[in-house]
Scaffold this active site. Structure first.
Site, PDB file in Angstrom:
ATOM      1  N   GLN A  26      -7.762  -0.231   2.775  1.00  0.00           N
ATOM      2  CA  GLN A  26      -8.974  -1.217   4.322  1.00  0.00           C
ATOM      3  C   GLN A  26     -10.038  -0.977   3.364  1.00  0.00           C
ATOM      4  O   GLN A  26     -10.819  -1.511   4.477  1.00  0.00           O
ATOM      5  CB  GLN A  26      -8.858   0.285   5.053  1.00  0.00           C
ATOM      6  CG  GLN A  26      -7.379   0.482   5.784  1.00  0.00           C
ATOM      7  CD  GLN A  26      -7.142  -1.004   6.668  1.00  0.00           C
ATOM      8  OE1 GLN A  26      -7.635  -1.730   6.939  1.00  0.00           O
ATOM      9  NE2 GLN A  26      -5.896  -1.083   7.091  1.00  0.00           N
TER      10      GLN A  26
ATOM     11  N   CYS B 206       3.517   6.431  20.023  1.00  0.00           N
ATOM     12  CA  CYS B 206       4.077   6.848  21.442  1.00  0.00           C
ATOM     13  C   CYS B 206       5.358   6.841  20.787  1.00  0.00           C
ATOM     14  O   CYS B 206       6.539   5.945  19.963  1.00  0.00           O
ATOM     15  CB  CYS B 206       3.832   5.391  22.023  1.00  0.00           C
ATOM     16  SG  CYS B 206       4.611   5.541  23.964  1.00  0.00           S
TER      17      CYS B 206
ATOM     18  N   SER C 191      -3.499  -3.227  -0.846  1.00  0.00           N
ATOM     19  CA  SER C 191      -2.139  -4.317  -0.665  1.00  0.00           C
ATOM     20  C   SER C 191      -2.791  -5.901   0.737  1.00  0.00           C
ATOM     21  O   SER C 191      -3.938  -5.793   0.145  1.00  0.00           O
ATOM     22  CB  SER C 191      -2.106  -3.237   0.677  1.00  0.00           C
ATOM     23  OG  SER C 191      -0.866  -4.160   1.695  1.00  0.00           O
TER      24      SER C 191
ATOM     25  N   GLY D 225       1.095  -1.137   0.115  1.00  0.00           N
ATOM     26  CA  GLY D 225       0.154   0.506   0.043  1.00  0.00           C
ATOM     27  C   GLY D 225       0.955   1.053  -0.200  1.00  0.00           C
ATOM     28  O   GLY D 225       0.804   2.256  -0.932  1.00  0.00           O
TER      29      GLY D 225
HETATM   30  C1  LIG Z   1      -5.506   2.812   4.688  1.00  0.00           C
HETATM   31  C2  LIG Z   1      -4.266   2.409   4.656  1.00  0.00           C
HETATM   32  N1  LIG Z   1      -2.517   3.360   4.051  1.00  0.00           N
HETATM   33  C3  LIG Z   1      -1.393   2.261   3.193  1.00  0.00           C
HETATM   34  C4  LIG Z   1      -1.385   1.510   4.312  1.00  0.00           C
HETATM   35  C5  LIG Z   1       0.611   1.180   3.966  1.00  0.00           C
HETATM   36  O1  LIG Z   1      -0.082  -0.709   3.687  1.00  0.00           O
HETATM   37  P1  LIG Z   1       1.120  -1.351   3.601  1.00  0.00           P
HETATM   38  O2  LIG Z   1       1.582  -1.745   4.874  1.00  0.00           O
HETATM   39  O3  LIG Z   1       1.188  -2.419   2.617  1.00  0.00           O
HETATM   40  O4  LIG Z   1       2.349  -0.442   3.004  1.00  0.00           O
HETATM   41  C6  LIG Z   1      -2.448   1.191   5.184  1.00  0.00           C
HETATM   42  C7  LIG Z   1      -1.452   0.438   6.110  1.00  0.00           C
HETATM   43  O5  LIG Z   1      -1.860   0.376   6.713  1.00  0.00           O
HETATM   44  C8  LIG Z   1      -3.272   1.496   5.698  1.00  0.00           C
HETATM   45  O6  LIG Z   1      -4.130   1.011   6.518  1.00  0.00           O
END
Ligand SMILES: Cc1ncc(COP(=O)(O)O)c(C=O)c1O
Length: 388
Positions: free
Chosen positions: A180, A326, A200, A71
């Site tokens: 998501q 954190c 992703s 992602g």
């Molecule tokens: C909304 C959103 N975009 C992008 C990402 C990034 O994806 P990746 O972990 O595959 O790099 C995440 C991952 O937490 C996400 O929740």
């Protein structure tokens, strides 16, 4: 101790069929998909099958799917690739929202250092971007609009189709981060009308380190990985064939189970949420109750520091997540809840429960049974009275 995993928005375990496929590919399909010989063509067929599955998952054409490392890369590629391609247009404005994932927010910051201006749309108290907000921000200078399909912390689903119509009427390119939603709820690139969409695999029981960017046919997008011209010259580098194959299987599984699983998880989530609100005073749900991905619940616990609650729950065998970060000993409020205008006692005290395939009613009830005691104990360590 048997443990309960309720952090599926962070990542999901591999589905059994995904692991089986990946092992088979790792063992048997070692060819380079770019090689013209038998071994290469077998590996290419594996990648092509996965490409069809991913395309189907989002309602696109296989030729529009570019595999990436996940992602984060898809978001970077969409924003940087589109911005660079749009440079000659003279348009310099990028429009997004304050609740995006860091993969978008930090890429916008990087682009700002190269002269791009970003306009961050306000979101309402439930995390929704509005048509009015976007209309007010759009100008003839708008090059790209990037609004996430659903938020990872609160699950709020944005009216992407409506926002896209407005943005396109002003000539802007539109990206949505569907990390998501893809695999959880129906995602259709044609219905959304977007130009670019990030996915992703590890959010829907596929492997980590692989994802895809769907790119509308005909859209100009400059590659930011240059090299051997894989992925039609848009994303160079020898393909991670096993991971891509795993993503393909995960996509097919998601399509087969989506409707049923969304209903099941929605019911479990509602049970969890209602029972927590009943059993623990000083709690409030964050996000939009009517427009949320079905597996996500974000709850603020008044007078409880989120990090302490997360650790206490982990000791009880319950894995959840905090919206706050954190860093170096100080608790940063969640940027998402902050952007929604929530007060500090909500932004620093929120816990995200994100449900998934293995979760059961019995697990929900176990979480509800341990929470009041854990919260009471933490509250007894602080002195401020419980707020409403
Ligand atoms: C909304 C959103 N975009 C992008 C990402 C990034 O994806 P990746 O972990 O595959 O790099 C995440 C991952 O937490 C996400 O929740």
């Amino acid at each position: 101790m048997t443990r309960v995993y309720m952090d599926h928005n962070a990542t999901t375990p591999l589905a059994e069929a995904v692991a089986d496929k990946m092992m088979a590919v790792l063992r048997e399909e070692f060819g380079n998909p770019s090689s013209v010989h038998h071994f290469g063509q077998r590996a290419k067929a594996v990648v092509d099958e996965a490409r069809s599955a991913v395309a189907e998952l989002v309602g696109g054409d296989p030729s529009e799917v570019i595999f990436t490392s996940g992602g984060t890369e898809s978001d970077n590629f969409a924003l940087r690739g589109a911005a660079e391609a749009l440079e000659p247009s003279g348009r310099r404005q990028l429009v997004s929202s304050g609740i995006e994932h860091e993969a978008v927010l930090n890429t916008l910051k990087a682009l700002a250092r190269r002269g791009w201006q970003s306009t961050m749309l306000p979101v309402g108290a439930t995390g929704l971007v509005t048509a009015e907000g976007l209309t007010a921000a759009l100008t003839d200078q708008t090059a790209l609009v990037s609004i996430m399909h659903a938020n990872n912390e609160i699950g709020t689903i944005q009216p992407v189709a409506e926002l896209t119509r407005l943005a396109k009427a002003r000539g802007a390119v539109v990206h949505t981060d569907a990390v998501q939603t893809a695999g959880k709820i129906p995602v259709n690139v044609r219905a959304l009308g977007v130009d670019l969409l990030s996915i992703s695999a590890h959010k829907f029981y596929g492997p980590k380190g692989v994802g895809a960017l769907w790119v509308r046919r005909g859209l100009r997008l400059l590659p930011f990985m240059t090299g051997g011209k894989q992925e039609r010259g848009r994303r160079s580098g020898t393909e991670n064939v096993a991971a891509i194959a795993g993503m393909g299987v995960a996509a097919r599984l998601a399509m087969a189970k989506m409707a049923e699983e969304a209903l099941r998880l929605g019911a479990l989530r509602d049970r969890l949420e209602q029972r927590i609100l009943q059993a623990v005073p000083g709690t409030a749900v964050n996000g939009d109750p009517g427009t949320r991905v079905p597996n996500t619940s974000n709850i603020s616990f008044d007078r409880v520091e989120a990090e302490s609650l997360l650790i206490a729950l982990d000791l009880e065998g319950v894995a959840v997540s905090t919206g706050s970060a954190c860093s170096s000993g100080t608790l940063e409020p969640s940027h998402v809840l902050k952007a929604m205008g929530l007060p500090t006692h909500r932004t620093q005290n929120s816990i995200r429960f994100s449900l998934g395939a293995a979760n059961t009613e019995a697990e929900v009830d176990r979480v509800v049974a341990v929470l009041p005691g854990v919260v009471d104990k933490l509250r007894s360590l602080t002195r401020t009275p419980v707020r409403g």
